[in-house]
Enzyme design. Structure first.
Site, mmCIF file in Angstrom:
data_model
loop_
_atom_site.group_PDB
_atom_site.id
_atom_site.type_symbol
_atom_site.label_atom_id
_atom_site.label_comp_id
_atom_site.label_asym_id
_atom_site.label_seq_id
_atom_site.Cartn_x
_atom_site.Cartn_y
_atom_site.Cartn_z
ATOM 1 N N ARG A 2 -52.331 -17.724 99.070
ATOM 2 C CA ARG A 2 -52.707 -16.730 100.092
ATOM 3 C C ARG A 2 -52.491 -15.301 99.596
ATOM 4 N NH1 ARG A 2 -49.885 -20.771 102.359
ATOM 5 N NH2 ARG A 2 -50.959 -22.050 103.895
ATOM 6 N N ILE A 3 -51.260 -15.004 99.146
ATOM 7 C CA ILE A 3 -50.955 -13.628 98.745
ATOM 8 C C ILE A 3 -51.719 -13.273 97.475
ATOM 9 C CG2 ILE A 3 -49.123 -12.046 98.021
ATOM 10 C CD1 ILE A 3 -47.194 -13.726 99.808
ATOM 11 N N ASP A 47 -53.748 -20.976 88.669
ATOM 12 C CA ASP A 47 -53.132 -21.810 89.708
ATOM 13 C C ASP A 47 -53.349 -23.252 89.272
ATOM 14 O OD1 ASP A 47 -52.496 -21.160 93.017
ATOM 15 O OD2 ASP A 47 -52.680 -23.249 92.355
ATOM 16 N N CYS A 97 -46.560 -17.282 92.429
ATOM 17 C CA CYS A 97 -46.343 -18.718 92.605
ATOM 18 C C CYS A 97 -44.946 -18.939 93.181
ATOM 19 C CB CYS A 97 -46.529 -19.467 91.288
ATOM 20 S SG CYS A 97 -45.545 -18.843 89.952
ATOM 21 N N PRO A 98 -44.755 -20.059 93.861
ATOM 22 C CA PRO A 98 -43.433 -20.323 94.445
ATOM 23 C C PRO A 98 -42.410 -20.609 93.355
ATOM 24 C CG PRO A 98 -45.139 -21.792 95.355
ATOM 25 C CD PRO A 98 -45.720 -21.129 94.158
ATOM 26 N N SER A 106 -42.647 -12.265 94.180
ATOM 27 C CA SER A 106 -42.561 -13.674 94.605
ATOM 28 C C SER A 106 -41.108 -14.140 94.689
ATOM 29 C CB SER A 106 -43.387 -14.554 93.680
ATOM 30 O OG SER A 106 -43.477 -15.847 94.224
ATOM 31 N N ARG A 107 -40.544 -14.548 93.564
ATOM 32 C CA ARG A 107 -39.134 -14.935 93.558
ATOM 33 C C ARG A 107 -38.528 -14.511 92.223
ATOM 34 N NH1 ARG A 107 -39.367 -14.897 98.211
ATOM 35 N NH2 ARG A 107 -39.016 -16.554 99.729
ATOM 36 N N GLU A 151 -29.693 -12.039 94.463
ATOM 37 C CA GLU A 151 -29.842 -10.978 95.474
ATOM 38 C C GLU A 151 -28.630 -10.997 96.399
ATOM 39 O OE1 GLU A 151 -33.668 -11.475 97.339
ATOM 40 O OE2 GLU A 151 -34.720 -11.394 95.441
ATOM 41 N N HIS A 173 -36.148 -6.631 98.116
ATOM 42 C CA HIS A 173 -36.835 -7.760 98.781
ATOM 43 C C HIS A 173 -37.327 -7.363 100.185
ATOM 44 C CE1 HIS A 173 -37.080 -12.423 98.835
ATOM 45 N NE2 HIS A 173 -38.090 -11.885 99.496
HETATM 46 P P1 NAD Z 1 -49.073 -19.999 98.854
HETATM 47 O O1 NAD Z 1 -48.438 -21.344 98.994
HETATM 48 O O2 NAD Z 1 -50.257 -19.675 99.703
HETATM 49 O O3 NAD Z 1 -49.513 -19.783 97.312
HETATM 50 C C1 NAD Z 1 -48.745 -20.199 96.241
HETATM 51 C C2 NAD Z 1 -49.720 -20.697 95.179
HETATM 52 O O4 NAD Z 1 -48.979 -20.997 93.999
HETATM 53 C C3 NAD Z 1 -50.463 -21.972 95.590
HETATM 54 O O5 NAD Z 1 -51.863 -21.786 95.467
HETATM 55 C C4 NAD Z 1 -49.960 -23.015 94.604
HETATM 56 O O6 NAD Z 1 -50.953 -23.960 94.241
HETATM 57 C C5 NAD Z 1 -49.575 -22.138 93.426
HETATM 58 N N1 NAD Z 1 -48.669 -22.786 92.496
HETATM 59 C C6 NAD Z 1 -47.772 -23.780 92.715
HETATM 60 N N2 NAD Z 1 -47.162 -24.109 91.569
HETATM 61 C C7 NAD Z 1 -47.676 -23.301 90.613
HETATM 62 C C8 NAD Z 1 -47.459 -23.175 89.222
HETATM 63 N N3 NAD Z 1 -46.591 -23.965 88.591
HETATM 64 N N4 NAD Z 1 -48.150 -22.236 88.551
HETATM 65 C C9 NAD Z 1 -49.050 -21.457 89.190
HETATM 66 N N5 NAD Z 1 -49.315 -21.554 90.509
HETATM 67 C C10 NAD Z 1 -48.637 -22.462 91.203
HETATM 68 O O7 NAD Z 1 -47.908 -18.942 99.059
HETATM 69 P P2 NAD Z 1 -48.070 -17.382 99.375
HETATM 70 O O8 NAD Z 1 -48.091 -17.171 100.854
HETATM 71 O O9 NAD Z 1 -49.162 -16.836 98.554
HETATM 72 O O10 NAD Z 1 -46.653 -16.859 98.853
HETATM 73 C C11 NAD Z 1 -46.358 -16.872 97.458
HETATM 74 C C12 NAD Z 1 -44.886 -16.581 97.238
HETATM 75 O O11 NAD Z 1 -44.608 -15.253 97.637
HETATM 76 C C13 NAD Z 1 -43.932 -17.427 98.084
HETATM 77 O O12 NAD Z 1 -43.613 -18.657 97.455
HETATM 78 C C14 NAD Z 1 -42.723 -16.553 98.232
HETATM 79 O O13 NAD Z 1 -41.782 -16.928 97.244
HETATM 80 C C15 NAD Z 1 -43.221 -15.162 97.948
HETATM 81 N N6 NAD Z 1 -43.069 -14.230 99.091
HETATM 82 C C16 NAD Z 1 -42.347 -13.095 98.902
HETATM 83 C C17 NAD Z 1 -42.209 -12.175 99.947
HETATM 84 C C18 NAD Z 1 -41.450 -10.868 99.753
HETATM 85 O O14 NAD Z 1 -41.038 -10.250 100.733
HETATM 86 N N7 NAD Z 1 -41.271 -10.394 98.540
HETATM 87 C C19 NAD Z 1 -42.781 -12.461 101.190
HETATM 88 C C20 NAD Z 1 -43.526 -13.630 101.349
HETATM 89 C C21 NAD Z 1 -43.666 -14.511 100.278
#
Ligand code: NAD
Length: 310
Positions: A156-157, A176, A207-208, A235-236, A265, A284
């Site tokens: 999504r992001i 991905d 990615c997560p 992300s993380r 953190e 964060h």
């Molecule tokens: P999402 O689940 O929609 O997208 C994650 C994508 O990563 C998926 O398409 C998945 O297939 C892909 N993925 C899984 N394993 C992978 C790998 N090994 N290599 C590459 N891609 C892989 O999640 P999202 O809503 O896009 O959020 C992404 C991340 O952003 C979250 O996991 C979270 O850790 C982080 N996040 C951070 C904040 C912040 O405040 N900084 C806020 C929200 C989310």
């Protein structure tokens, strides 16, 4: 009995818990130090956490627990396997902050490209670039048009980040492990990691955090990157081996990094990133516009209502 372990992170005083309170006897703590987690939720059926870790050991000491609501997208704060073994349902909230985080990627990237804060400080100090008071070459500006953004994790992001990148005239290479070919356009296509490392001017991580992604940005992958690459991580933190990134910033292999997340953190005082050149770190907060937090709280209430309704 409902316990919110770290409500402050979601509600720094500008939202109301009223809808959640309608669903049960609700206690909301601003923060919960690790040593107080068990005493606070050991007799609760429902717990909400944003950043408070719920490990296997902690879950095993909470026999009444039936539901854990993670007030976030990434659910790595909960040992989901242990929860499953205990019959505890875990929910996360994947959609609330998609636009906020993608927008924040560009807040960070544009700060690297334009140094607006530094230039404003110069003006406040009575300086003006063209008069020769200071050299704006100290803060070289970068145009994004025709540059390539590599997006690792195209969910999504990542996808909204790509739309914004395209609007800036950037090309996008996406990685991905689940590919939706219909998302490809003439300015966006999927690529393998090695091609992204070799070609991207900017790499943004989306990615997560899994065992398979932990430490994926390390000495070896950094060495494959285009010299002078910019790295953005919203992300993380543990996706990056921080010592390796600090070294790559120091030797110029990475031109700049902007990190909204770090491995530990709050960041530790001896983190090598704090003294690394061209490294912006924020606490964060990409997810935290009020609009996103309102959405998050609303979905949290909907999720719990659905659980209670069976
Ligand atoms: P999402 O689940 O929609 O997208 C994650 C994508 O990563 C998926 O398409 C998945 O297939 C892909 N993925 C899984 N394993 C992978 C790998 N090994 N290599 C590459 N891609 C892989 O999640 P999202 O809503 O896009 O959020 C992404 C991340 O952003 C979250 O996991 C979270 O850790 C982080 N996040 C951070 C904040 C912040 O405040 N900084 C806020 C929200 C989310």
């Amino acid at each position: 009995k409902i316990v919110v372990l770290d409500g402050y992170t979601l509600n720094p005083g500008d939202l109301s818990w009223t809808e959640l309170e309608k669903l049960g006897e609700c206690t909301c703590y601003d923060r919960t130090p690790p040593e107080n987690i068990v005493e606070r939720i050991s007799d609760a059926a429902i717990a909400f956490t944003n950043k408070t870790p719920l490990t296997r050991d902690i879950l095993q000491q909470c026999p009444a627990l039936r539901y854990v609501g993670v007030l976030a997208t990434g659910y790595n704060v909960v040992d989901v396997a242990a929860a499953k073994e205990q019959g505890i349902i875990v929910t996360n909230i994947p959609t609330y902050g998609t636009s906020a985080v993608a927008q924040y990627v560009f807040a960070l990237l544009l700060e690297i490209c334009h140094h607006v804060g530094a230039h404003y400080e110069a003006v406040q100090a009575g300086e003006w670039a063209q008069r020769g008071d200071f050299s704006f070459w100290n803060y070289p500006l970068i145009e994004l048009k025709d540059k390539t953004m590599g997006i690792i994790g195209f969910g999504r992001i990542g996808q909204v980040t790509a739309q914004i990148a395209n609007a800036f005239g950037m090309k996008v290479l996406a990685y991905d492990n689940y590919r939706k070919k219909e998302l490809e356009t003439d300015v966006l296509r999927y690529a393998e990691l090695d091609e992204i490392y070799a070609c991207a001017d900017v790499i943004s991580l989306h990615c997560p955090l899994f065992d398979s992604t932990r430490g994926m940005i390390n000495k070896a992958s950094l060495a494959k990157m285009k010299p002078g690459v910019i790295i953005i991580n919203t992300s993380r933190g543990p996706l990056i081996v921080e010592e390796d990134l600090a070294e790559a910033l120091a030797n110029g292999q990475v031109f700049a990094a902007a990190l909204d997340v770090v491995a530990t953190e709050p960041i530790e005082a001896d983190s090598p990133l704090l003294s690394a050149p061209n490294c912006i770190i924020t606490p964060h907060i990409a997810w935290a516009p009020k609009e996103s937090r309102e959405r998050l709280l609303g979905i949290a209430v909907d999720n719990l209502s659905a659980f209670l309704a069976g």
